[in-house]
Design an enzyme around this catalytic site. Structure first.
Site, PDB file in Angstrom:
ATOM      1  N   HIS A 113       1.369  -0.961  -0.047  1.00 44.64           N
ATOM      2  CA  HIS A 113      -0.348   0.034   0.239  1.00 44.64           C
ATOM      3  C   HIS A 113       0.486   1.151   0.083  1.00 44.64           C
ATOM      4  O   HIS A 113       2.015   0.999   0.696  1.00 44.64           O
ATOM      5  CB  HIS A 113      -0.802   0.159   1.223  1.00 44.64           C
ATOM      6  CG  HIS A 113      -2.042   0.949   1.349  1.00 44.64           C
ATOM      7  ND1 HIS A 113      -1.915   2.068   1.834  1.00 44.64           N
ATOM      8  CD2 HIS A 113      -3.552   0.949   0.931  1.00 44.64           C
ATOM      9  CE1 HIS A 113      -3.108   2.942   0.971  1.00 44.64           C
ATOM     10  NE2 HIS A 113      -3.481   1.711   0.776  1.00 44.64           N
ATOM     11  N   GLU A 123      -8.222  -4.372   0.239  1.00 47.55           N
ATOM     12  CA  GLU A 123      -8.434  -5.420  -1.117  1.00 47.55           C
ATOM     13  C   GLU A 123      -8.403  -6.821  -1.249  1.00 47.55           C
ATOM     14  O   GLU A 123      -9.321  -7.590  -1.566  1.00 47.55           O
ATOM     15  CB  GLU A 123      -7.586  -5.158  -2.322  1.00 47.55           C
ATOM     16  CG  GLU A 123      -7.839  -3.461  -2.645  1.00 47.55           C
ATOM     17  CD  GLU A 123      -9.144  -3.282  -4.241  1.00 47.55           C
ATOM     18  OE1 GLU A 123      -9.495  -4.055  -3.803  1.00 47.55           O
ATOM     19  OE2 GLU A 123      -9.057  -2.322  -4.056  1.00 47.55           O
TER      20      GLU A 123
HETATM   21  C1  COA Z   1      -0.624  -0.721  -3.972  1.00 52.24           C
HETATM   22  C2  COA Z   1       0.569  -0.661  -5.331  1.00 52.24           C
HETATM   23  C3  COA Z   1       0.806   0.088  -6.106  1.00 52.24           C
HETATM   24  C4  COA Z   1       1.927   0.026  -3.803  1.00 52.24           C
HETATM   25  O1  COA Z   1       2.682   0.720  -4.471  1.00 52.24           O
HETATM   26  P1  COA Z   1       3.496   1.698  -4.492  1.00 52.24           P
HETATM   27  O2  COA Z   1       3.631   2.027  -3.197  1.00 52.24           O
HETATM   28  O3  COA Z   1       3.929   2.314  -5.521  1.00 52.24           O
HETATM   29  O4  COA Z   1       5.270   0.831  -4.162  1.00 52.24           O
HETATM   30  P2  COA Z   1       5.458  -0.126  -5.806  1.00 52.24           P
HETATM   31  O5  COA Z   1       5.040  -0.643  -6.611  1.00 52.24           O
HETATM   32  O6  COA Z   1       6.590   1.441  -5.410  1.00 52.24           O
HETATM   33  O7  COA Z   1       6.170  -1.135  -4.724  1.00 52.24           O
HETATM   34  C5  COA Z   1       8.008  -0.987  -4.019  1.00 52.24           C
HETATM   35  C6  COA Z   1       8.840  -2.509  -4.080  1.00 52.24           C
HETATM   36  O8  COA Z   1       7.631  -3.232  -3.398  1.00 52.24           O
HETATM   37  C7  COA Z   1       7.722  -4.033  -4.275  1.00 52.24           C
HETATM   38  N1  COA Z   1       6.300  -4.197  -4.324  1.00 52.24           N
HETATM   39  C8  COA Z   1       5.284  -3.909  -3.698  1.00 52.24           C
HETATM   40  N2  COA Z   1       4.049  -4.097  -4.008  1.00 52.24           N
HETATM   41  C9  COA Z   1       3.608  -5.539  -4.012  1.00 52.24           C
HETATM   42  C10 COA Z   1       3.335  -6.817  -4.149  1.00 52.24           C
HETATM   43  N3  COA Z   1       2.214  -6.924  -4.428  1.00 52.24           N
HETATM   44  N4  COA Z   1       4.211  -7.837  -4.495  1.00 52.24           N
HETATM   45  C11 COA Z   1       4.804  -7.706  -4.552  1.00 52.24           C
HETATM   46  N5  COA Z   1       5.929  -6.728  -4.212  1.00 52.24           N
HETATM   47  C12 COA Z   1       5.740  -5.862  -4.476  1.00 52.24           C
HETATM   48  C13 COA Z   1       7.373  -3.433  -5.803  1.00 52.24           C
HETATM   49  O9  COA Z   1       7.718  -4.776  -6.916  1.00 52.24           O
HETATM   50  C14 COA Z   1       8.856  -2.730  -5.420  1.00 52.24           C
HETATM   51  O10 COA Z   1      10.249  -3.499  -5.436  1.00 52.24           O
HETATM   52  P3  COA Z   1      11.733  -2.972  -5.906  1.00 52.24           P
HETATM   53  O11 COA Z   1      11.441  -1.577  -5.271  1.00 52.24           O
HETATM   54  O12 COA Z   1      12.651  -3.801  -5.208  1.00 52.24           O
HETATM   55  O13 COA Z   1      11.459  -2.401  -7.474  1.00 52.24           O
HETATM   56  C15 COA Z   1       1.337  -2.094  -4.802  1.00 52.24           C
HETATM   57  O14 COA Z   1       2.527  -2.879  -3.573  1.00 52.24           O
HETATM   58  C16 COA Z   1       0.800  -2.469  -5.488  1.00 52.24           C
HETATM   59  O15 COA Z   1       0.393  -2.968  -6.931  1.00 52.24           O
HETATM   60  N6  COA Z   1       0.683  -4.105  -5.270  1.00 52.24           N
HETATM   61  C17 COA Z   1      -0.525  -4.985  -5.688  1.00 52.24           C
HETATM   62  C18 COA Z   1      -2.206  -4.692  -5.551  1.00 52.24           C
HETATM   63  C19 COA Z   1      -2.774  -4.252  -5.036  1.00 52.24           C
HETATM   64  O16 COA Z   1      -3.198  -4.558  -4.220  1.00 52.24           O
HETATM   65  N7  COA Z   1      -3.381  -2.346  -5.778  1.00 52.24           N
HETATM   66  C20 COA Z   1      -4.768  -2.363  -4.097  1.00 52.24           C
HETATM   67  C21 COA Z   1      -3.865  -1.620  -3.330  1.00 52.24           C
HETATM   68  S1  COA Z   1      -5.796  -0.855  -2.190  1.00 52.24           S
END
Ligand code: COA
Length: 363
Positions: free
Chosen positions: A253, A308
């Site tokens: 998140h 979610e």
């Molecule tokens: C929610 C979300 C978009 C937040 O994104 P964010 O704060 O921008 O974080 P990032 O996407 O930059 O991720 C940071 C790191 O954690 C990793 N990461 C984040 N969420 C992850 C997940 N669910 N599974 C595996 N790795 C994850 C990323 O790959 C990244 O790794 P890196 O630094 O080695 O490249 C992201 O965690 C995600 O896509 N989660 C899955 C989808 C989801 O559950 N969405 C509902 C949210 S309420």
């Protein structure tokens, strides 16, 4: 001048509606713990709290519930709109179209009465469309049922079980409000021009429709299906996904750096509701394994379960189709949007951020 992409870290408003503490994993509605409210209060009580700042007395709750019930009815103009729309539309488009057809009762400032009308209408519009799309007649709201029970009743034509209505109530309470997210910000921006409430809510619906915001627990259900049907067990498949660089749906998140409090509250409510829920027990087991693996593969990233994840188990228990997930989220979030628009109007200044020109200079 400072530039922050996506306005991250920029304070865009003062608010007394909710407080999100991402490090401690806390979500407070008007000072009350949202998880505790989900465990102990009704949709109507929490909606009243967000709109008015205090929990209602018995008398206030009775009046508020009466107002909501009175305004549930599908106006005949909306019925005509619904039946004239092409069936391939997404429900979010139908909702946005119907709200934009409402004649604003006042232009400015928006009123609580208008907010109650919108909150009351959302379930009716969604359920009417679901039935219409399926070639069935809409079911009239049942005046004797609570807001959440009536939503399920208008979709299925049956009074829901206690387990179903309490699971959906908990989900709706926990997603009613969440600070300055994109749709809430959109609503406040529209409202800051002294535009009317339906226009602000249309703006919010447009923002919510995007996959980066409304999201959908669909990916979580897919993940649970994949991992539990995998011949070598959940851990093996989760490892394969992480090694391929895939994200595990329902984890991570932007704000919460620990377990999303909405996820743990929803898990607790669902676990304590008694009945045998196969998807829920699967989800609890997979969460434990996934959390350990995320710590192993992504050390220092603080990746935990998000709302979610358990929302998916609620949708699954209700046999909701994936197209209904985001509109159902709106049944609750419309409360937060309205509370923010009313708050914006109390001390309004039009939003007008700056930009930094990076194009070609004079030529
Ligand atoms: C929610 C979300 C978009 C937040 O994104 P964010 O704060 O921008 O974080 P990032 O996407 O930059 O991720 C940071 C790191 O954690 C990793 N990461 C984040 N969420 C992850 C997940 N669910 N599974 C595996 N790795 C994850 C990323 O790959 C990244 O790794 P890196 O630094 O080695 O490249 C992201 O965690 C995600 O896509 N989660 C899955 C989808 C989801 O559950 N969405 C509902 C949210 S309420």
């Amino acid at each position: 001048m400072m530039f922050s992409k996506g306005l991250e870290g920029v304070v865009a408003a003062h608010t007394a509606i909710s407080h999100v503490d991402g490090n401690k994993g806390k979500l407070l509605y008007r000072g009350y713990d949202a998880g505790e409210l989900a465990r102990t209060k009704s949709f109507e009580e929490v909606a009243y709290l967000l709109l008015n700042g205090e929990l209602p007395s018995n008398q206030q709750l009775e009046t508020f519930t009466f107002e909501l019930v009175k305004k549930r009815k599908l106006l005949s103009a909306l019925d005509n709109v619904i039946t004239s729309l092409p069936k391939e539309l997404e429900i979010m488009d139908v909702l946005r179209t119907c709200i934009s057809c409402l004649n604003p009762q006042t232009n400015w400032p928006p009123t609580k009465e208008e907010a109650i009308h919108l909150i009351a209408l959302f379930p009716t519009i969604i359920a009417a469309w679901i039935r219409y799309e399926n070639g069935e007649k809409p079911i009239k709201p049942d005046q004797t049922l609570g807001h959440v029970e009536n939503y399920l009743y208008m979709i299925n034509g049956e009074i829901p079980t206690n387990a179903h209505s309490s699971a959906l109530t908990a989900y709706l309470i926990l997603t009613m409000e969440h600070g300055m997210n994109a749709s809430t910000f959109a609503a406040r921006v529209v409202s800051s021009t002294e535009s009317d409430l339906p226009s602000a809510i249309c703006g919010a619906l447009g923002a919510m429709k995007g996959p980066l915001h409304g999201g959908a627990p669909t990916g979580v259900l897919q993940l649970l299906d994949d991992v539990t049907s995998h011949a070598e067990g959940p851990e093996k498949l989760l490892r394969q996904k992480l090694e391929r660089g895939e994200k595990l749906m329902g984890f991570g998140h932007r704000v919460y750096k620990t377990t999303d409090p909405r996820a743990s509250a929803l898990r607790d409510v669902l676990s304590s509701s008694g009945g045998e829920d196969h998807t829920l027990s699967k989800a609890v087991e997979v969460e434990k394994t996934a959390t350990l693996l995320l710590a192993e593969y992504k050390p220092g990233r603080a990746l935990h379960v998000n709302v979610e994840y358990y929302a998916a188990t609620v949708m699954d228990a209700l046999s909701f189709k994936s197209e209904w997930f985001t509109p159902t989220f709106c049944v609750s979030r419309v409360v937060g949007w309205c509370a923010h628009v009313l708050e914006q109007a109390e001390d309004n200044r039009i939003f007008r951020p700056d930009q930094e020109y990076i194009g070609v200079r004079e030529r």
